[in-house]
Design a protein around this motif. Sequence first.
Motif, PDB file in Angstrom:
ATOM      1  N   UNK A   1       0.797  -1.286  -0.047  1.00  0.00           N
ATOM      2  CA  UNK A   1       0.078   0.011   0.115  1.00  0.00           C
ATOM      3  C   UNK A   1       1.137   1.229   0.067  1.00  0.00           C
ATOM      4  N   UNK A   2       0.317   2.385  -0.649  1.00  0.00           N
ATOM      5  CA  UNK A   2       1.169   3.706  -0.515  1.00  0.00           C
ATOM      6  C   UNK A   2       1.682   4.007   0.603  1.00  0.00           C
ATOM      7  N   UNK A   3       1.130   3.770   1.846  1.00  0.00           N
ATOM      8  CA  UNK A   3       1.690   4.303   3.107  1.00  0.00           C
ATOM      9  C   UNK A   3       2.518   3.505   3.782  1.00  0.00           C
ATOM     10  N   UNK A   4       2.782   2.471   3.126  1.00  0.00           N
ATOM     11  CA  UNK A   4       3.766   1.320   3.537  1.00  0.00           C
ATOM     12  C   UNK A   4       4.233   0.492   2.515  1.00  0.00           C
ATOM     13  N   UNK A   5       4.800   1.252   1.376  1.00  0.00           N
ATOM     14  CA  UNK A   5       5.271   0.663   0.063  1.00  0.00           C
ATOM     15  C   UNK A   5       6.382  -0.094   0.280  1.00  0.00           C
ATOM     16  N   UNK A   6       6.936  -0.637  -1.027  1.00  0.00           N
ATOM     17  CA  UNK A   6       8.052  -1.401  -0.833  1.00  0.00           C
ATOM     18  C   UNK A   6       9.442  -0.842  -1.100  1.00  0.00           C
ATOM     19  N   UNK A   7       9.357   0.644  -1.058  1.00  0.00           N
ATOM     20  CA  UNK A   7      10.556   1.454  -1.571  1.00  0.00           C
ATOM     21  C   UNK A   7      10.952   2.508  -0.575  1.00  0.00           C
TER      22      UNK A   7
END
Length: 424
Positions: free
Chosen positions: A357-363
Amino acid sequence: MSDAYTTLTRRLADADPDIARLIDDEGRRQANTIRLIASENYVSQAVLDATGTLLTNKYSEGYAGKRYYEGQQVIDQIEELAIERAKAVFGVEHANVQPYSGSPANLAVYLAFAEPGDTVMGMSLPMGGHLTHGWSVSATGKWFNAIHYGVKRDTGTVDFDEVATLARTHRPKLIFCGGTAIPRTVDFAAFAEIAREVDALLVADIAHIAGLVAGGAHPSPVGHAEVISTTTHKTLRGPRGAMLMSTADRAKALDKAVFPGLQGGPHNHTTAAIAVALHEASTPDFSKYAHQIVANAKALASALTERGFDLVSGGTDNHLILIDLTSKDIGGKPAAKALDRAGIELNFNTVPFDTRKPFDPSGLRIGTAAVTTRGMTEADMTHIAGWMDDAVTAARAGKEEALDEIAAQISDFCAQYPIPGWSA
Ligand SMILES: Cc1ncc(COP(=O)(O)O)c(C=O)c1O
């Protein structure tokens, strides 16, 4: 309070000790940590000085020679100097130095050249574009019919087949190129060819790379994009602000959109500081700085790769590196928090085709403009990559005390590289 408080801040300390103390705390935090936020920098003392002047007292709605308030004898000269410097540094026919920041600058472009409901095109936010390039939560996505292109899964670089197909299908009025998390050179010529074919106006948003363009470390959009938008506070190393630049035939529409279309009085203290930053950007030293930013980013990218970090597109051509943490088995947010505790400031970021999710993304997104301003070079990038690796490993193992030990080492390391505007 630190001893080497500037005279200015000492006066502030007498007038408002609470705010003065907090500014001092922020100075210490900025000085004692490694700033890898790709959109940040440290401005010079001269830029800080110009920002903190009585120019803030003056209202100047309008443009030089055509103002709505009297008393513009000096302000007109300041704004004209800033404009002349912008034209010289970037080699453009027209410059407007009044936009309050990058987002209003982009909004002015829409106001100048599109009507609500028109089709526009930009890079999608999760692929590296900016909110103001028509993303759904932005006014630009709500008021315009925005189409988005992305990057290729295998290379992480712009998919020009997709750009061309989308442009031919949807015939956008505006095409934005550039973005906020693009580690590779923007191919302005390729975008221009597509824009020409579909009769769209090409807008190059060079907010991130403006300093590299000014210093000759990234190709210029001039001659390809008729309209160029930029913030002034990232690699360009000026105050928080923005500029719009264009060919002469687009000047009137742009100026009208900024004022009276969107804004009231320009921030004259910022205009003066932009002029100072542009003066700095016109020097051979700045060109050396711009090239060193890229050399540092390449060195940091190699050192991170050696330590097993996966980089989107495999590396970088500019100041920016996008790390995909999937193989490190940690999310972007916990990693960013751990690194902040360890004294390395950066931001979590989506990566192309992110499954989180954008609030805990991969990067993680990092950049080398600020550390290069402090005088750090390639050898320092190896140390930084080592600390980043150690901090991510400690975070995965839940070892908070290890993060504090790294922070202490980084604080000692940073003492060799003072920042303008604060000293211990
Ligand atoms: C490419 C790009 N355009 C525009 C902006 C908006 O600038 P501001 O935050 O000054 O509104 C940013 C900010 O990060 C950006 O990266």
